[in-house]
Design a protein around this motif. Structure first.
Motif, PDB file in Angstrom:
ATOM      1  N   ALA A   1       0.800  -1.210   0.434  1.00  0.00           N
ATOM      2  CA  ALA A   1       0.597  -0.079   0.031  1.00  0.00           C
ATOM      3  C   ALA A   1       1.112   1.498   0.023  1.00  0.00           C
ATOM      4  CB  ALA A   1      -0.506   0.262   0.899  1.00  0.00           C
ATOM      5  N   ASP A   2       1.775   0.789   0.623  1.00  0.00           N
ATOM      6  CA  ASP A   2       2.761   2.655   0.700  1.00  0.00           C
ATOM      7  C   ASP A   2       3.651   2.912  -0.652  1.00  0.00           C
ATOM      8  OD1 ASP A   2       1.988   3.056   3.194  1.00  0.00           O
ATOM      9  OD2 ASP A   2       4.471   2.198   4.025  1.00  0.00           O
ATOM     10  N   ARG A   3       4.199   1.755  -0.980  1.00  0.00           N
ATOM     11  CA  ARG A   3       3.994   1.571  -2.362  1.00  0.00           C
ATOM     12  C   ARG A   3       3.589   2.152  -3.676  1.00  0.00           C
ATOM     13  NH1 ARG A   3       8.416  -3.338  -4.554  1.00  0.00           N
ATOM     14  NH2 ARG A   3       9.695  -3.494  -2.327  1.00  0.00           N
ATOM     15  N   LEU A   4       2.104   1.663  -3.351  1.00  0.00           N
ATOM     16  CA  LEU A   4       1.287   1.876  -4.261  1.00  0.00           C
ATOM     17  C   LEU A   4       0.367   3.446  -3.885  1.00  0.00           C
ATOM     18  CD1 LEU A   4      -0.347  -1.321  -4.791  1.00  0.00           C
ATOM     19  CD2 LEU A   4       0.597  -0.126  -6.198  1.00  0.00           C
ATOM     20  N   SER A   5       0.837   4.659  -2.938  1.00  0.00           N
ATOM     21  CA  SER A   5       0.510   5.419  -2.496  1.00  0.00           C
ATOM     22  C   SER A   5      -1.178   5.768  -1.832  1.00  0.00           C
ATOM     23  CB  SER A   5       0.698   6.941  -3.332  1.00  0.00           C
ATOM     24  OG  SER A   5       1.897   7.389  -3.318  1.00  0.00           O
ATOM     25  N   LEU A   6      -1.479   4.352  -1.350  1.00  0.00           N
ATOM     26  CA  LEU A   6      -2.670   3.725  -1.325  1.00  0.00           C
ATOM     27  C   LEU A   6      -2.952   4.610   0.281  1.00  0.00           C
ATOM     28  CD1 LEU A   6      -3.518   0.538  -2.441  1.00  0.00           C
ATOM     29  CD2 LEU A   6      -4.174   2.233  -3.532  1.00  0.00           C
ATOM     30  N   ASP A   7      -4.217   4.949   0.568  1.00  0.00           N
ATOM     31  CA  ASP A   7      -4.160   5.424   1.861  1.00  0.00           C
ATOM     32  C   ASP A   7      -4.334   4.120   2.784  1.00  0.00           C
ATOM     33  OD1 ASP A   7      -4.584   8.152   1.549  1.00  0.00           O
ATOM     34  OD2 ASP A   7      -6.791   8.460   0.285  1.00  0.00           O
ATOM     35  N   TYR A   8      -5.520   3.272   1.978  1.00  0.00           N
ATOM     36  CA  TYR A   8      -5.691   2.279   2.890  1.00  0.00           C
ATOM     37  C   TYR A   8      -5.425   0.702   2.437  1.00  0.00           C
ATOM     38  CZ  TYR A   8      -9.258   6.020   4.410  1.00  0.00           C
ATOM     39  OH  TYR A   8      -9.907   6.854   5.284  1.00  0.00           O
ATOM     40  N   TYR A   9      -4.555   0.344   3.738  1.00  0.00           N
ATOM     41  CA  TYR A   9      -3.539  -1.276   2.896  1.00  0.00           C
ATOM     42  C   TYR A   9      -4.858  -1.927   2.977  1.00  0.00           C
ATOM     43  CZ  TYR A   9      -3.980  -3.303   8.348  1.00  0.00           C
ATOM     44  OH  TYR A   9      -4.010  -3.486   9.090  1.00  0.00           O
ATOM     45  N   THR A  10      -6.404  -2.103   4.036  1.00  0.00           N
ATOM     46  CA  THR A  10      -7.353  -3.033   3.631  1.00  0.00           C
ATOM     47  C   THR A  10      -7.983  -3.240   2.397  1.00  0.00           C
ATOM     48  OG1 THR A  10      -8.664  -1.111   3.580  1.00  0.00           O
ATOM     49  CG2 THR A  10      -7.446  -2.270   5.826  1.00  0.00           C
ATOM     50  N   PHE A  11      -7.281  -2.343   1.224  1.00  0.00           N
ATOM     51  CA  PHE A  11      -7.926  -3.016   0.084  1.00  0.00           C
ATOM     52  C   PHE A  11      -6.830  -3.621  -0.362  1.00  0.00           C
ATOM     53  CE2 PHE A  11      -6.904  -1.534  -4.676  1.00  0.00           C
ATOM     54  CZ  PHE A  11      -8.530  -1.180  -5.204  1.00  0.00           C
ATOM     55  N   ILE A  12      -5.354  -4.281   0.103  1.00  0.00           N
ATOM     56  CA  ILE A  12      -4.769  -4.687  -0.651  1.00  0.00           C
ATOM     57  C   ILE A  12      -5.267  -5.919  -0.816  1.00  0.00           C
ATOM     58  CG2 ILE A  12      -2.878  -5.945  -0.558  1.00  0.00           C
ATOM     59  CD1 ILE A  12      -2.497  -3.123  -1.819  1.00  0.00           C
TER      60      ILE A  12
END
Length: 100
Positions: free
Chosen positions: A39-50
C-alpha cells in the motif's frame, strides 16, 4: 469462433477474482512485502484495499495497472495480460487464445 465464447456467470466471476487474489498475494509475498508495504509503494491511503483484492473483492483500477506491476516486480505487459484473464475473460479469450 465467436459463438464459442462463454459469458461468465456471477459465481464464475467471483471464483475468478478469488483465484486472481491468490495470485496477487503470491506476487506480494514473493517480493517480501506486507500488505501495508505494498500500500505504501502504491501510495494507497488504506492497506485494507490490498486485503480486499487478495480476498477476491474489488478490482485494481485500470489506470493504475502499470504502477501495480512495478510495485510487484512484474513486467507490465504480462501483468496486465494476467489481469485480463480474470477481470475480462472474454476479452482475454478473443485476444490471446488460439481459435483453432
Amino acid at each position: 469462433m465467436l459463438a464459442e465464447l462463454h459469458k461468465s456467470t456471477p459465481e464464475e466471476a467471483k471464483e475468478q477474482r478469488a483465484t486472481l487474489g491468490i495470485w496477487l498475494k503470491s506476487l506480494r509475498e514473493s517480493e517480501g512485502l506486507s500488505q501495508r508495504d505494498l500500500a505504501d509503494r502504491l501510495s494507497l491511503d488504506y492497506y485494507t484495499f490490498i486485503s480486499q483484492l487478495e480476498n477476491g473483492r474489488g478490482k485494481i483500477p485500470a489506470h493504475r495497472y502499470a504502477e501495480w506491476a512495478v510495485a510487484l516486480g512484474q513486467e507490465p505487459k504480462s501483468f496486465v495480460r494476467e489481469l485480463l484473464r480474470y477481470y475480462e475473460p472474454l476479452t482475454y479469450q478473443i485476444l490471446f487464445e488460439d481459435a483453432g
